[in-house]
Write an enzyme that holds these catalytic residues in place. Structure first.
Site, PDB file in Angstrom:
ATOM      1  N   ASP A 167       0.829  -1.195   0.000  1.00  0.00           N
ATOM      2  CA  ASP A 167       0.000   0.000   0.000  1.00  0.00           C
ATOM      3  C   ASP A 167       0.870   1.255   0.000  1.00  0.00           C
ATOM      4  O   ASP A 167       1.644   1.483   0.930  1.00  0.00           O
ATOM      5  CB  ASP A 167      -0.885  -0.039   1.244  1.00  0.00           C
ATOM      6  CG  ASP A 167      -1.944   1.032   1.203  1.00  0.00           C
ATOM      7  OD1 ASP A 167      -2.856   0.903   0.382  1.00  0.00           O
ATOM      8  OD2 ASP A 167      -1.832   2.005   1.971  1.00  0.00           O
ATOM      9  N   ASP A 206      -8.999   0.080   0.934  1.00  0.00           N
ATOM     10  CA  ASP A 206      -8.974   0.444  -0.484  1.00  0.00           C
ATOM     11  C   ASP A 206     -10.292   0.080  -1.162  1.00  0.00           C
ATOM     12  O   ASP A 206     -10.840   0.846  -1.945  1.00  0.00           O
ATOM     13  CB  ASP A 206      -7.828  -0.275  -1.218  1.00  0.00           C
ATOM     14  CG  ASP A 206      -6.463   0.332  -0.879  1.00  0.00           C
ATOM     15  OD1 ASP A 206      -6.397   1.105   0.099  1.00  0.00           O
ATOM     16  OD2 ASP A 206      -5.494   0.039  -1.581  1.00  0.00           O
TER      17      ASP A 206
HETATM   18 MG    MG Z   1      -5.084  -0.082  -5.663  1.00  0.00          MG
END
Ligand code: MG
Ligand code: ADP
Length: 551
Positions: free
Chosen positions: A66, A398
């Protein structure tokens, strides 16, 4: 330190130990720092991107893909580095997904600006050109967008799968299972404001995680999971058809702040005093009982004596519940948070089909579930190790971001670099209409966007330049605009077929933030640091605004 136009006079203005970089040197340094940050996350882009393992000062380990998390863990110290970190954070906050993309894009925009500066283009011209390009790019994304509705289950699933794509949390079947849970959760909490507009407040999808079990044990709870235990061992462990009171009042006799002295001269008086306290607590419990509640969640404390009486009445009580959990419970059960026991009546109570304490990985948690049409739900994440539940939590964030923004915005595009090629082609056409020098910046903007398909191609083991050329051509021919990098096939292909669909808003936000950050950085031509150089080698400038993460 180069001499500036004031000769040595800057030393009169600035405190000892401070440092300064001016003009082109400042721009060059800043561009280099921005690009270094972008390079640090570039290899994680896309489903074949690699993970990073970060070890903190204390030895804690984070393994992630991430972008926002990587940058945060890197502890970037250089002010320009911090700007890059901030855009990842903003992206995360605004749309939840696309954090790597925004930083990689900003890095390329800076690189393009660096080339133009070398060629003698003035920074303000570049800034103007980038602004024009960004606004045109957003238009082009809009033109290539497709409509999505909350009812388009299949498309939502694809979008969720792409958002989960690069996170290493399990196989496709597991990811699909999680995607479905998140979709169900988001749909459940969609609400309407006073004027009838759709509101999705993602705070009301609570994500609780506990290492243990497997990721397939992850579940969606139609209600709230409270990470607390029932306060007293002789209270019931579960109640069907719970009537829930939410209290923002202590079930304790509050000790006064002022020094009051009570003179007790005999054991009888002592007993009378204690009895009185007990009677007051008993009275509080009676008020709760009278309201009809059989479950109490209290934000404050509950005295032992009160616990005893609650238990005697067969009431479940949980104390020191977070305020945010109380709000979630209110939305899930329909209860009202009461600030005075005098006010507590049956109409304030909420409902849950089941309230139960269960032991999860050795810890007690209270499940408030089977609520009726709850406007607050909980996704309870499980996975074999702490690292995986942590990454799953980031992945879920997300997905929640991507889904809620696409449902609100109602638009999506094909990913895998295809939209970036469309926008780049569109910008090149546009640049030819712009007569002024800004056209150079617009062309650089177009080049910068192509870093996305290039990087994706590279991660799939394809030749990036070759891929780019093929894609540009495909997109110029009719009907080829959905062509992008089909990562799992290792070739270019029509990505509507492979289901690589993303929210338009993720792209729009990335374009806007990356371009804004670049503009801010380009406008700086004087860097003054009053931080002392004495913090060791490299603590001052220019090296010292170092402290950059990429050690
Ligand atoms: Mg993504
Ligand atoms: P970000 O933090 O920017 O979301 P990701 O690692 O999630 O970074 O990668 C996102 C990029 O990967 C997007 O450009 C997206 O279109 C692309 N992508 C995701 N899944 C696929 C896929 N199956 N095939 C091709 N590209 C994909």
């Amino acid at each position: 330190m180069p001499e500036n136009q004031f000769g040595g006079q800057q030393y009169l203005l600035l405190p000892e130990g401070s440092s300064r970089i001016l003009g082109r040197d400042a721009q060059k340094t800043n561009i280099a720092v921005g690009m270094a940050v972008a390079n640090a996350v570039k290899t994680t882009l896309g489903p074949k991107g690699l993970d990073k393992m970060m070890v903190s000062d204390l030895g804690d380990i984070v393994i992630t893909n991430d972008g926002a998390t990587i940058l945060e863990e890197m502890n970037v110290e250089h002010p320009i580095g911090k700007i890059m970190v901030d855009i990842a954070k903003t992206q995360d906050k605004e749309v939840g997904d696309g954090t790597t993309t925004v930083v990689v894009l900003a890095g390329e925009l800076l690189k393009g600006a660096g080339d133009l500066l070398e060629q003698g283009v003035h920074p303000t011209t570049i800034v103007r050109g980038y602004k024009m390009a960004a606004s045109k790019a957003v238009d082009i994304v809009g033109q290539h967008s497709r409509e999505v509705k909350a009812a388009d289950e299949a498309i939502l699933q694809k979008i969720a799968m792409v958002a989960l794509g690069s996170k290493n949390i399990g196989d496709d079947a597991t990811k699909l299972q999680i995607a479905k849970l998140v979709i169900r959760g988001i749909k459940q909490i969609i609400a309407q404001d006073a004027s009838g507009n759709m509101v999705i407040d993602t705070d009301f999808i609570k994500v609780e995680k506990k290492a243990g079990g497997s990721i397939a044990d992850t579940q969606l709870i139609n209600g709230v999971l409270v990470d607390k235990e029932i306060t007293h061992p002789s209270m019931p462990k579960s109640i069907h058809n719970a009537k829930i009171a939410l209290l923002d009042v202590p079930l304790e006799i509050e000790k006064t702040e002022t020094d009051a002295k009570i003179e007790i001269t005999s054991p009888d008086q002592m007993q009378a005093f204690l009895n009185q306290e007990e009677q007051m607590l008993k009275g509080m419990v009676e008020k709760i009982k009278k309201s009809g509640a059989n479950v109490v969640f209290a934000q404050k404390g509950i005295d032992d004596v009160a616990q005893h009486y609650l238990a005697k009445q067969g009431i479940i009580a949980v104390r020191r519940v977070k305020k945010s959990d109380l709000e979630k419970l209110a939305r899930a059960t329909g209860a009202r948070v009461v600030t005075s026991l005098e006010d507590l009546g049956p109409e304030d109570l909420g409902f849950a089909g089941m309230v139960e304490e269960r032991k999860i990985s050795g810890e007690q948690m209270v499940f408030v579930e089977k609520c009726k049409d709850p406007k607050s739900v909980t996704l309870f994440l499980r996975a074999g190790s702490q690292q995986v539940v942590d990454e799953a939590e980031r992945a879920i964030a997300d997905v929640i971001g991507a889904l809620s923004s696409v449902i609100k915005d109602g638009k999506c595009v094909t990913g895998g670099g295809s939209i970036e090629i469309d926008v780049a082609n569109g910008l090149r056409n546009y640049s030819s209409e712009v007569g002024s020098r800004e056209q150079l910046a617009i062309q650089k903007f177009a080049d910068a966007l192509e870093i996305i398909p290039k990087t994706l191609a590279e991660s799939a083991g394809m030749d990036p330049i070759e891929t780019l050329v093929q894609l540009r051509n495909k997109h110029r021919s009719k009907g080829g605009t959905a062509y992008g990098v089909d990562i799992f096939k290792g070739s270019i292909g029509d990505l509507t077929k492979s289901g690589v669909i993303e929210p338009s808003k993720v792209k729009v936000q990335a374009i806007n933030s990356a371009s804004e950050a670049t503009e801010i950085i380009l406008r700086i031509d004087d860097m003054i640091s009053s931080r002392s150089r004495s913090r060791g080698p490299g603590a001052g400038m220019p090296g010292g605004m170092g402290g950059m993460g990429e050690e």
